[in-house]
Write a protein that holds these residues in place. Structure first.
Motif, short mmCIF file in Angstrom:
data_model
loop_
_atom_site.label_atom_id
_atom_site.label_comp_id
_atom_site.label_asym_id
_atom_site.label_seq_id
_atom_site.Cartn_x
_atom_site.Cartn_y
_atom_site.Cartn_z
N ALA A 287 0.74 -1.27 -0.15
CA ALA A 287 -0.09 0.04 -0.18
C ALA A 287 0.94 1.42 -0.04
O ALA A 287 0.52 2.20 -0.66
N LEU A 288 2.05 1.21 0.69
CA LEU A 288 2.90 2.34 0.73
C LEU A 288 3.46 2.82 -0.59
O LEU A 288 4.14 3.85 -0.75
N LYS A 289 3.46 1.86 -1.55
CA LYS A 289 3.83 2.30 -2.82
C LYS A 289 3.19 3.58 -3.29
O LYS A 289 3.83 4.23 -4.10
N ASP A 290 1.85 3.64 -3.15
CA ASP A 290 1.31 4.99 -3.50
C ASP A 290 1.95 6.15 -2.99
O ASP A 290 1.75 7.13 -3.63
N VAL A 291 2.19 6.14 -1.53
CA VAL A 291 2.58 7.13 -0.75
C VAL A 291 3.90 7.44 -1.46
O VAL A 291 4.41 8.89 -1.57
N ILE A 292 4.77 6.57 -1.57
CA ILE A 292 6.04 6.63 -2.37
C ILE A 292 6.03 7.39 -3.73
O ILE A 292 6.59 8.40 -4.12
N ALA A 293 4.91 6.75 -4.42
CA ALA A 293 5.02 7.61 -5.74
C ALA A 293 4.54 8.94 -5.80
O ALA A 293 4.82 9.73 -6.60
N TYR A 294 3.58 9.33 -4.76
CA TYR A 294 3.06 10.49 -4.57
C TYR A 294 4.21 11.75 -4.14
O TYR A 294 4.39 12.79 -4.88
N PHE A 295 5.05 11.17 -3.38
CA PHE A 295 6.21 12.13 -2.83
C PHE A 295 7.47 12.14 -3.94
O PHE A 295 8.19 13.06 -3.83
N LYS A 296 7.22 11.12 -4.88
CA LYS A 296 8.37 11.21 -6.06
C LYS A 296 7.94 12.33 -7.03
O LYS A 296 8.62 12.98 -7.55
N LEU A 297 6.30 12.26 -7.10
CA LEU A 297 5.90 13.23 -8.00
C LEU A 297 6.15 14.81 -7.37
O LEU A 297 6.06 15.57 -8.21
N PHE A 298 5.75 14.80 -6.11
CA PHE A 298 5.59 16.19 -5.42
C PHE A 298 6.66 16.09 -4.17
O PHE A 298 6.18 15.62 -3.12
N PRO A 299 7.93 16.29 -4.52
CA PRO A 299 8.81 16.11 -3.45
C PRO A 299 8.63 17.26 -2.32
O PRO A 299 8.28 18.11 -2.42
N LEU A 300 9.17 16.66 -1.08
CA LEU A 300 9.42 17.26 0.13
C LEU A 300 10.26 18.61 -0.17
O LEU A 300 11.27 18.39 -0.92
N GLN A 301 10.05 19.51 0.70
CA GLN A 301 10.98 20.76 0.74
C GLN A 301 11.80 20.86 1.70
O GLN A 301 12.69 21.97 1.78
N THR A 302 11.43 20.46 3.12
CA THR A 302 12.39 20.50 4.25
C THR A 302 13.36 19.29 4.28
O THR A 302 13.27 18.47 3.18
N LYS A 303 13.93 19.31 5.57
CA LYS A 303 14.85 18.15 5.75
C LYS A 303 14.22 17.05 5.77
O LYS A 303 14.91 15.69 5.57
N LYS A 304 13.01 16.91 5.85
CA LYS A 304 11.98 15.71 5.94
C LYS A 304 12.20 14.78 4.38
O LYS A 304 11.99 13.47 4.40
N ALA A 305 12.64 15.52 3.60
CA ALA A 305 12.94 14.94 2.20
C ALA A 305 14.13 13.99 2.43
O ALA A 305 14.24 12.77 1.86
N LEU A 306 15.20 14.33 3.17
CA LEU A 306 16.18 13.44 3.48
C LEU A 306 15.77 12.13 4.12
O LEU A 306 16.12 11.05 3.99
N SER A 307 14.84 12.03 5.13
CA SER A 307 14.28 10.97 5.86
C SER A 307 13.57 10.48 5.05
O SER A 307 13.52 9.07 4.97
N PHE A 308 12.71 10.98 4.01
CA PHE A 308 11.91 10.14 3.25
C PHE A 308 12.58 9.29 2.27
O PHE A 308 12.51 8.05 1.79
N GLU A 309 13.99 9.82 1.86
CA GLU A 309 14.69 9.07 0.68
C GLU A 309 15.38 8.02 1.55
O GLU A 309 15.39 6.83 0.91
N LYS A 310 15.75 7.97 2.74
CA LYS A 310 16.25 6.91 3.41
C LYS A 310 15.18 5.89 3.66
O LYS A 310 15.17 4.70 3.61
N TRP A 311 13.83 6.27 3.87
CA TRP A 311 12.73 5.33 4.11
C TRP A 311 12.35 4.56 2.99
O TRP A 311 12.19 3.42 3.13
N PHE A 312 12.68 5.51 2.04
CA PHE A 312 12.23 4.70 0.41
C PHE A 312 13.19 3.55 0.33
O PHE A 312 12.80 2.59 -0.32
N ILE A 313 14.67 3.79 0.54
CA ILE A 313 15.56 2.83 0.19
C ILE A 313 15.10 1.55 1.19
O ILE A 313 15.41 0.61 0.73
N VAL A 314 14.76 1.89 2.36
CA VAL A 314 14.66 0.69 3.31
C VAL A 314 13.40 -0.16 2.85
O VAL A 314 13.37 -1.31 2.81
N HIS A 315 12.44 0.54 2.06
CA HIS A 315 11.20 0.01 1.44
C HIS A 315 11.63 -1.04 0.34
O HIS A 315 11.18 -1.96 0.19
#
Length: 352
Positions: A287-315
């Motif tokens: 299910a989280l693949k849709d969440v990942i697809a969304y944030f790849k389409l509309f990237p985060l702008q704060t330092k949370k983008a770094l956390s997302f990228e590491k989270w995506f790698i673990v996924h």
């Protein structure tokens, strides 16, 4: 507001921290603002997937980016105010509105005569970026507490009436939450009293947020986190189970239910021990693949983008079953510890 989610799970190793960048609850609920408390309905307290209407869910793979957000009035006034064409893209403005609805303080005070907008953050870079893009307001540093810089924070403050009018044109008709529209209504009254009764007409209809616009990206930068937990469980090959979560915390249960509807999975619950704070939790690797697809389409702008990228790698590692070996599990543990590491937003900001 900092939270370490799911603390009742035994033997949990949980290094990821959920945060709200604006933890100054008194800033949002102070005397200068409209106080509000959303009560939970049946939708808010249960899984949304089972009651999702097919017409609500939007595919994040769609290339069409038509949205309900309209910025023509904002751009026209910007051009008049600064004597040049607005360089701000509609996508970025939509991101900003989501960020502002999560972390902003739309303030009216002095018996409704004066107005101000404030964004409070531990992360100064994003506030300076916003200040530069709009070319209005000032960023101030507020050292707080005995811990010095460990407890400091920053604020972007806009109080020039003409600049507030610019933000009012931006927000009008483009806000998703009813309590924010109520706050904007006080701005409209004050601005019409100052500039003329027909300066701005309030649009009190909430905008329809979708997965085809950047609003949720901004809102997540303000109120979201990406969580990884490794829990001891003898039923699994290496004696541990890995769980991944996308989490949003907010007092408005209605907007969280909307997010739940958009993705078609997860649940919204009232957090125990809080002052009417609700939490949307999305979990499940597929299910989280849709969440990942969304944030790849509309990237985060704060330092949370770094956390997302590491989270995506673990996924990706778990999806490819790399966690089923000792080496793979060790790599995931290392990555888990790096999420939010040295991110000052995981610390509480000082009191207002």
């Amino acid at each position: 507001m900092m939270a370490s989610p799911y603390s009742d799970i035994g033997n949990i190793i949980n290094f990821a921290i959920c945060w709200n960048s604006l933890v100054l609850i008194s800033t949002l609920n102070g005397k200068n603002l409209i106080s509000y408390t959303q009560s939970a309905d049946n939708l808010s307290l249960n899984s949304c997937a089972s009651i999702l209407r097919p017409d609500i869910k939007q595919s994040v793979s769609e290339t069409t980016r038509e949205t309900s957000f309209k910025f023509s009035v904002f751009h026209d006034y910007y051009n008049t105010l600064f004597k040049n064409k607005s360089h701000l893209s509609d996508e970025w403005l939509t991101w900003f509105i989501g960020f502002a609805e999560g972390d902003g303080a739309i303030q009216t005070y002095d018996e409704g005569k004066r107005v101000r907008f404030v964004l409070t953050q531990k992360e100064s870079d994003i506030l300076y970026k916003i200040q530069f893009k709009f070319n209005i307001g000032v960023v101030k540093h507020f050292p707080q507490g005995k811990s010095g810089k460990n407890n400091d924070f920053y604020r972007w403050i806009v109080d020039n009436p003409s600049h507030i009018l610019l933000l009012a044109y931006l927000f009008n008709g483009n806000l998703a939450q009813n309590h924010r529209i109520e706050q904007l209504a006080l701005w409209v009254n004050a601005l019409n009293n100052r500039f003329g009764s027909k300066t701005i007409k309030l649009n009190n209809t909430p905008v329809l947020v979708t997965l085809r616009d950047a609003w949720l990206s901004g809102f997540t930068d303000a109120e979201g986190c990406f969580n990884i937990s490794i829990t001891a469980n003898s039923r699994y090959i290496l004696g541990h189970v890995i769980k991944m979560r996308y989490i949003l915390d907010q007092k408005d249960s209605v907007i969280l239910s909307r997010v739940c509807q958009l993705f078609g999975f997860g649940k919204v619950t009232l957090r125990s021990g809080t002052d009417s704070v609700y939490r949307y939790t999305g979990t499940g690797f597929k299910a989280l693949k849709d969440v990942i697809a969304y944030f790849k389409l509309f990237p985060l702008q704060t330092k949370k983008a770094l956390s997302f990228e590491k989270w995506f790698i673990v996924h990706n590692q778990v999806s490819n079953k790399l966690h089923l070996t000792d080496e793979g599990l060790s790599q995931i543990r290392t990555m888990q510890k790096q999420i939010n590491l040295n991110n000052s937003m995981t610390n509480k900001t000082g009191a207002a």
